[in-house]
Design an enzyme around this catalytic site. Structure first.
Site, PDB file in Angstrom:
ATOM      1  N   LYS A 240       0.842  -1.201   0.000  1.00 51.24           N
ATOM      2  CA  LYS A 240       0.000   0.000   0.000  1.00 51.24           C
ATOM      3  C   LYS A 240       0.876   1.248   0.000  1.00 51.24           C
ATOM      4  O   LYS A 240       1.984   1.235   0.550  1.00 51.24           O
ATOM      5  CB  LYS A 240      -0.882   0.040   1.255  1.00 51.24           C
ATOM      6  CG  LYS A 240      -1.946  -1.026   1.384  1.00 51.24           C
ATOM      7  CD  LYS A 240      -2.684  -0.844   2.698  1.00 51.24           C
ATOM      8  CE  LYS A 240      -3.718  -1.936   2.942  1.00 51.24           C
ATOM      9  NZ  LYS A 240      -4.881  -1.787   2.058  1.00 51.24           N
ATOM     10  N   ARG A 314      -9.953 -11.762   2.607  1.00 51.26           N
ATOM     11  CA  ARG A 314     -10.827 -12.833   2.106  1.00 51.26           C
ATOM     12  C   ARG A 314     -10.138 -14.191   2.177  1.00 51.26           C
ATOM     13  O   ARG A 314     -10.800 -15.224   2.276  1.00 51.26           O
ATOM     14  CB  ARG A 314     -11.297 -12.510   0.694  1.00 51.26           C
ATOM     15  CG  ARG A 314     -10.238 -12.506  -0.376  1.00 51.26           C
ATOM     16  CD  ARG A 314     -10.669 -11.825  -1.645  1.00 51.26           C
ATOM     17  NE  ARG A 314     -10.806 -10.383  -1.459  1.00 51.26           N
ATOM     18  CZ  ARG A 314     -11.181  -9.541  -2.425  1.00 51.26           C
ATOM     19  NH1 ARG A 314     -11.428  -9.999  -3.645  1.00 51.26           N
ATOM     20  NH2 ARG A 314     -11.288  -8.258  -2.177  1.00 51.26           N
TER      21      ARG A 314
END
Length: 460
Positions: A240, A314
Site C-alpha cells: 500500500k 478474504r
C-alpha cells in the site's frame, strides 16, 4: 450497569428538556416566564445540539435545554443526545421529556461517554443519567460495553495489538462468561489444514493464529461468528502507499466487532450454541511473504491463485468459514474490513451486507434501522462469479478490473460456504473518520448492534 448511568432516583436529578425549533418558536416548550427570557437573552434558538444550563435562584442548575433543531435534523441523526456527556457539568440528570426516540437517545448517551485513554489521560465525563422509564437499560448497557470493547481494540495501535494480543483479549472474554477457548498458532496452522491463514501471516515475526471460542448449550441452535483479524495490513508485496496504511491498525475491525457481538450474546444468555472464529494475522513484507501469482490450497479444497496480496482478508476468512461450515450452523455470520469498493459505493457509515436468505435480509435490514446501526443489502450477482476464474488454479482471490469489488469479494467467500442453513456477510469499515454525536473519531462498532437485535429476537 454502564458507568454513564446513575442508580439514584429521578427526583433529585437535573431535568434535561429536549426542544425542537418549531416548539421553541411557537413558545410551546417549557420553561416559560423568567427562565425563557434568560434563554432568549442567552441566544438559545433550539438549534441542533445547542445546549444551555438554566440557573435556579440559588445559583444551582435548575434545567438543561438541549436543542433538537428542525425535524430533518432529528431524522438525520437520532444519536444527537450523544453530545450531552461532553457538555454537561458533573451531576445526575434525567430526561424531562421524550426525544424523538428514547431508546436511541439513551444509547447515544452511553456511547457518548466513551473515551480512549490508554496512552493519554482523558477526563471521563462525570455526568450520569437516571435511566428513563420503559427503556431496557440492561440491553443498552451491554450495547455500550460492547461498543467500548470494539473501539478499544481497534484504536489500540498494532505495536500493542498483534495476533497474540488479540487472542489474549478473546481469551479474557471467553473466560469471563465461562466459554471454551483454543488457539492454533504458527506452523500448526499448516499441519491442521489452514494453509491460507498461514500463507498470509507467515512473513511476520508475530505468528498467525486461529482463535476459537465456544459457548452455550450444545443442544441449542448453532450460531457461528467469523471476524477478520488482520492486525496490520501493509498490503504485502503489493504494498500500500503510505496514505493507505495510515489507519490499517483497524484492519482487525471484523474481529473486534464479532467479539463485541459475542459479549452481548453471552451477557444476555441467548439460547444459542455460539462459536467465534478469528483468523488473526499481520500482513507483513519479508523475504518469505506470499507473492502475486502464488498458488495455495485452501482448507475446503479449491486451490487459490493470488491475484493481489492486498486482498488478504478474504483469504484468511475463507479458511475460517470453511471450518465453520463443517458444523453446518443454523446461522453463519462473517464481518470484515474488506474492500475500498464498499466505501466508494456506500461511504464509511453504511456497510453492505450479502445473503441469499431473503427472510434474513429483511430481518437484518429492519433491525439495522431500529438500532440506527445502518446496513444495506447488495446482491450476490452470479454472473460476476466468472471474474474469479483462474487459468491455472480453481479460483483467483482478486481478479484484475476495478468493477464491483465488494460483490466480487462476497462471491469469493460464498465459495467456501455450503452447509450452513443461512449465511450473512458484512463488509464493514470499522472506523469513524470525523467525530459525530456518540461516535468519536476512531474505531467504531458497526453491524454488531443490528445483528445482536436480530439474534435477541430469534434466540432470546
Amino acid at each position: 450497569m454502564n458507568p454513564a448511568f446513575a442508580t439514584s432516583s429521578a427526583e433529585a436529578a437535573i431535568p434535561i428538556i429536549f426542544v425542537s425549533k418549531a416548539a421553541w418558536q411557537a413558545a410551546d416548550a417549557t420553561p416559560d416566564g423568567p427562565a425563557r427570557r434568560f434563554a432568549e437573552a442567552s441566544g438559545f434558538l433550539a438549534k441542533s445540539g445547542q445546549y444551555l444550563a438554566l440557573p435556579a435562584a440559588n445559583g444551582d442548575i435548575s434545567h438543561i435545554l438541549f436543542g433538537l433543531g428542525e425535524e430533518s435534523d432529528q431524522t438525520r441523526d437520532p444519536f444527537l443526545a450523544g453530545k450531552l456527556p461532553g457538555l454537561l457539568p458533573p451531576g445526575t440528570y434525567r430526561f424531562a421529556n421524550a426525544p424523538r426516540d428514547i431508546h436511541l437517545a439513551t444509547l447515544a448517551f452511553a456511547l457518548g461517554n466513551y473515551r480512549f485513554d490508554r496512552y493519554r489521560k482523558a477526563d471521563a465525563p462525570k455526568a450520569r443519567l437516571v435511566p428513563p422509564e420503559g427503556v431496557d437499560i440492561a440491553a443498552i448497557s451491554r450495547m455500550g460495553e460492547a461498543a467500548s470493547l470494539a473501539r478499544d481494540l481497534i484504536n489500540t495501535p498494532a505495536n500493542d495489538m498483534g495476533p497474540e494480543e488479540l487472542a489474549a483479549a478473546a481469551q479474557h472474554l471467553a473466560q469471563r462468561f465461562g466459554g471454551e477457548f483454543s488457539c492454533i498458532v504458527g506452523d500448526d496452522l499448516k499441519q491442521r489444514n489452514f494453509p491460507l491463514i498461514h500463507a498470509v501471516g507467515m512473513a511476520s515475526p508475530r505468528a498467525p493464529r486461529l482463535i476459537d471460542i465456544a459457548w452455550g448449550d450444545p443442544t441449542h441452535p448453532k450460531v457461528t461468528l467469523v471476524g477478520k483479524g488482520v492486525c496490520f495490513d501493509t498490503g504485502g508485496v503489493d504494498l500500500k502507499p503510505a496514505s493507505g496504511m495510515q489507519i490499517m491498525k483497524k484492519d482487525m475491525g471484523g474481529a473486534a466487532n464479532v467479539l463485541a457481538l459475542a459479549l452481548m450474546v453471552m451477557d444476555a444468555k441467548l439460547k444459542v450454541r455460539l462459536r467465534v472464529l478469528i483468523p488473526a494475522v499481520e500482513n507483513a513484507v519479508a523475504g518469505n511473504a506470499f507473492r502475486p501469482l502464488d498458488i495455495f490450497p485452501s482448507r475446503k479444497g479449491p486451490t487459490v491463485e493470488i491475484g493481489n496480496t492486498d486482498a488478504e482478508g478474504r483469504l484468511v476468512l475463507a479458511d475460517a468459514l470453511a471450518l465453520a461450515d463443517e458444523e453446518a450452523p443454523e446461522l453463519l455470520i462473517d464481518l470484515g474490513t474488506l474492500t475500498g469498493a464498499a466505501r466508494v459505493a456506500l461511504g464509511p457509515d453504511v456497510p453492505p451486507f450479502y445473503t441469499n436468505d431473503d427472510a434474513l435480509a429483511l430481518d437484518i435490514a429492519r433491525c439495522a434501522q431500529t438500532e440506527n446501526d445502518p446496513l444495506w443489502r447488495m446482491p450476490l450477482w452470479p454472473a460476476y462469479g466468472t471474474w474469479l476464474d483462474s487459468k491455472v488454479a480453481d479460483i483467483n482471490n482478486a481478479p484484475s478490473g476495478g468493477f464491483a469489488g465488494s460483490i466480487v469479494c462476497a462471491l469469493f467467500l460464498q465459495r467456501f460456504v455450503e452447509a450452513a442453513t443461512s449465511w450473512l456477510h458484512v463488509d464493514i469499515y470499522g472506523w469513524t473518520p470525523s467525530a459525530k454525536p456518540a461516535r468519536p473519531e476512531g474505531g467504531e462498532c458497526q453491524a454488531a448492534r443490528a445483528i445482536y437485535r436480530l439474534l435477541s429476537e430469534r434466540y432470546g
